[in-house]
Scaffold this active site. Structure first.
Site, PDB file in Angstrom:
ATOM      1  N   TYR A 153      -0.669   1.188 -16.886  1.00 50.13           N
ATOM      2  CA  TYR A 153       0.647   0.572 -16.639  1.00 50.13           C
ATOM      3  C   TYR A 153       0.880  -0.635 -17.560  1.00 50.13           C
ATOM      4  CZ  TYR A 153       3.688  -2.618 -13.848  1.00 50.13           C
ATOM      5  OH  TYR A 153       4.633  -3.495 -13.416  1.00 50.13           O
TER       6      TYR A 153
ATOM      7  N   PHE B 257      -7.275  -4.515 -22.023  1.00 53.65           N
ATOM      8  CA  PHE B 257      -6.751  -4.303 -20.660  1.00 53.65           C
ATOM      9  C   PHE B 257      -7.667  -3.418 -19.825  1.00 53.65           C
ATOM     10  CE2 PHE B 257      -2.996  -4.911 -23.343  1.00 53.65           C
ATOM     11  CZ  PHE B 257      -2.256  -5.818 -22.609  1.00 53.65           C
TER      12      PHE B 257
ATOM     13  N   ALA C 158      -9.965  -1.647 -17.491  1.00 54.35           N
ATOM     14  CA  ALA C 158     -10.826  -2.149 -16.408  1.00 54.35           C
ATOM     15  C   ALA C 158     -10.581  -1.358 -15.135  1.00 54.35           C
ATOM     16  CB  ALA C 158     -10.528  -3.626 -16.122  1.00 54.35           C
TER      17      ALA C 158
ATOM     18  N   TYR D  76     -14.569  -7.318  -7.968  1.00 54.15           N
ATOM     19  CA  TYR D  76     -13.546  -7.200  -9.026  1.00 54.15           C
ATOM     20  C   TYR D  76     -13.342  -8.563  -9.710  1.00 54.15           C
ATOM     21  CZ  TYR D  76      -8.926  -7.228 -11.119  1.00 54.15           C
ATOM     22  OH  TYR D  76      -7.878  -7.421 -11.984  1.00 54.15           O
TER      23      TYR D  76
ATOM     24  N   PHE E 133      -1.181 -13.130 -12.190  1.00 47.98           N
ATOM     25  CA  PHE E 133      -0.941 -13.155 -10.755  1.00 47.98           C
ATOM     26  C   PHE E 133      -0.408 -11.758 -10.388  1.00 47.98           C
ATOM     27  CE2 PHE E 133      -2.142 -17.374  -9.176  1.00 47.98           C
ATOM     28  CZ  PHE E 133      -2.730 -17.822 -10.352  1.00 47.98           C
TER      29      PHE E 133
ATOM     30  N   LEU F 165       2.395  -3.954  -3.424  1.00 43.79           N
ATOM     31  CA  LEU F 165       3.506  -4.133  -2.489  1.00 43.79           C
ATOM     32  C   LEU F 165       4.806  -3.503  -2.969  1.00 43.79           C
ATOM     33  CD1 LEU F 165       4.622  -5.358   0.108  1.00 43.79           C
ATOM     34  CD2 LEU F 165       5.112  -7.442  -1.195  1.00 43.79           C
TER      35      LEU F 165
ATOM     36  N   ALA G 275      -8.153  -7.376   4.705  1.00 47.90           N
ATOM     37  CA  ALA G 275      -9.340  -8.197   4.422  1.00 47.90           C
ATOM     38  C   ALA G 275      -9.232  -8.804   3.035  1.00 47.90           C
ATOM     39  CB  ALA G 275     -10.588  -7.326   4.511  1.00 47.90           C
ATOM     40  N   GLY G 276      -9.551 -10.086   2.940  1.00 53.08           N
ATOM     41  CA  GLY G 276      -9.615 -10.737   1.628  1.00 53.08           C
ATOM     42  C   GLY G 276      -8.296 -11.305   1.142  1.00 53.08           C
TER      43      GLY G 276
HETATM   44  N1  UDP Z   1       1.095  -5.946   1.084  1.00 55.91           N
HETATM   45  C1  UDP Z   1       1.617  -5.415   2.250  1.00 55.91           C
HETATM   46  N2  UDP Z   1       1.716  -4.050   2.352  1.00 55.91           N
HETATM   47  C2  UDP Z   1       1.354  -3.197   1.340  1.00 55.91           C
HETATM   48  C3  UDP Z   1       0.838  -3.767   0.139  1.00 55.91           C
HETATM   49  C4  UDP Z   1       0.714  -5.140   0.063  1.00 55.91           C
HETATM   50  O1  UDP Z   1       1.958  -6.142   3.198  1.00 55.91           O
HETATM   51  O2  UDP Z   1       1.470  -1.973   1.486  1.00 55.91           O
HETATM   52  C5  UDP Z   1       0.989  -7.415   0.956  1.00 55.91           C
HETATM   53  C6  UDP Z   1      -0.442  -7.896   0.700  1.00 55.91           C
HETATM   54  O3  UDP Z   1      -1.100  -8.163   1.916  1.00 55.91           O
HETATM   55  C7  UDP Z   1      -0.188  -9.154  -0.130  1.00 55.91           C
HETATM   56  C8  UDP Z   1       1.098  -8.850  -0.905  1.00 55.91           C
HETATM   57  O4  UDP Z   1       1.715  -7.776  -0.184  1.00 55.91           O
HETATM   58  O5  UDP Z   1       0.072 -10.243   0.715  1.00 55.91           O
HETATM   59  C9  UDP Z   1       0.843  -8.413  -2.342  1.00 55.91           C
HETATM   60  O6  UDP Z   1      -0.154  -7.393  -2.321  1.00 55.91           O
HETATM   61  P1  UDP Z   1      -0.509  -6.534  -3.602  1.00 55.91           P
HETATM   62  O7  UDP Z   1      -1.525  -5.508  -3.177  1.00 55.91           O
HETATM   63  O8  UDP Z   1       0.756  -6.020  -4.228  1.00 55.91           O
HETATM   64  O9  UDP Z   1      -1.126  -7.567  -4.620  1.00 55.91           O
HETATM   65  P2  UDP Z   1      -2.370  -8.598  -4.487  1.00 55.91           P
HETATM   66  O10 UDP Z   1      -1.747  -9.916  -4.104  1.00 55.91           O
HETATM   67  O11 UDP Z   1      -3.327  -8.061  -3.491  1.00 55.91           O
HETATM   68  O12 UDP Z   1      -2.918  -8.633  -5.878  1.00 55.91           O
END
Ligand code: UDP
Length: 318
Positions: free
Chosen positions: A11, A71, A73, A139, A167, A190, A280-281
């Protein structure tokens, strides 16, 4: 100028390939298509459909280039916890092979895709490049290990290096061949999940009880086109024997519910979602301080969240 783009079938790497070619660069691509797609590689590039772990293929791909945009990874946090060995191998050993090949071929410039995951749970918002790095998953640890490798290479061998700590990257690039966009399987991000939510398969909002104004997590989203513009500037400003680390975000944040509201504007309908447990995390808030990017790269993001969501939607639906 000729550049090698590792991960150029993915991407973000694929977007870089198209934008570099449009800007007049010659481009080699090295990608084994383990997560990328051969059909998304711009046909104007020279494509090496090979693994970063194959030293002789890497040697061939770097021949004659002036710089590398790295890129390639493995990049799924959850997978890195369950299969850390793959992350050490691809991200760390793969980069070791690349740096060796660059050194042998006297290629002295690299721009590396690092990540905000190197910082871990932030102690301060916004996050600056001076913030403590304490990754909370393999990661982020693997990317931080590569940042250390690159610093050592810059000091020992005069490499000109910039690590860009992303970010949340979103949006898509419209090219003459169609949209260059995200095609992850499984999709965990998301914005694609919001756009694809249906009444039968609603979006899961991971936590509505975070210490934020609307209770959902806040992230710093940057358009992939803005992100790649920063990489092209980085190629220009990278300095021998120096490794700069630079955050790339927008400098502001949006909650999950604000992303849903933006998607509802693009879609012209409501997004079906349900409340799910915290993932988690996940930290509550991640926002970049982007003043270093502005200072060193003369860069600022131009495309806002609505543009990211609307371009992502067009890329999935047109
Ligand atoms: N998120 C969510 N539902 C989803 C995917 C992500 O609520 O189906 C939330 C996730 O918990 C985080 C934000 O959206 O707070 C961004 O998540 P994403 O996986 O896009 O990126 P990250 O911040 O993990 O790199």
């Amino acid at each position: 100028m000729k550049v090698l783009v590792t991960g150029g079938a993915g991407y973000i790497g694929g977007t870089a390939v198209s934008m570099l070619l449009d800007a007049g660069y010659s481009v080699n691509v090295l990608d084994d298509c383990s997560t990328g797609h051969a059909d998304s590689v711009d046909p104007r590039a020279t494509f090496f459909n090979e693994s970063l772990l194959n030293a002789s293929a890497v040697h061939n791909a770097v021949a004659g280039v002036d710089a590398v945009l790295h890129f390639s990874a493995k990049s799924l946090v959850g997978e890195s916890v369950s299969k850390p060995d793959i992350y050490w191998e691809t991200n760390v050993s793969g980069t070791r092979i690349l740096l060796d090949a660059m050194h042998s071929a006297s290629i002295k410039k690299i721009v590396f895709s690092s990540t905000a995951a190197t910082y871990g749970e932030p102690k301060e918002i916004p996050i600056t490049e001076e913030s403590i790095t304490n990754p909370t998953n393999p990661y982020g640890a693997s990317k931080l290990a590569v940042d250390y490798m690159i610093t050592a290479q810059a000091h020992a061998y005069g490499l000109a290096a910039i690590s860009l700590r992303y970010f949340n990257v979103a949006g898509a690039l419209k090219t003459s061949r169609g949209w260059q966009t995200e095609r992850h399987n499984p999709e965990t991000h998301l914005i694609p999940n919001v756009l694809r939510a249906t009444p039968e398969n609603p979006l899961k909002v991971f936590g509505e009880d975070w210490p934020t104004a609307d209770g959902t997590c806040i992230r710093d989203y940057v358009h992939v086109v803005d992100l790649i513009r920063a990489h092209i500037s980085a190629l220009d400003v990278a300095t021998p024997s120096t490794h700069e680390i630079i955050n790339l975000g927008s400098g502001g944040g949006y909650s999950v519910k604000e992303v849903i509201a933006s998607a509802e504007k693009s879609l012209g309908r409501s997004v079906p979602y349900l409340s799910a447990p915290r993932r988690a995390g996940d930290p509550a808030v991640l926002i970049a301080d982007i003043s270093k990017a502005s200072r060193l790269l003369s860069w600022k993001p131009e495309l806002d969240l609505d543009a990211m969501v609307s371009d992502a939607w067009k890329s999935f639906s047109e």
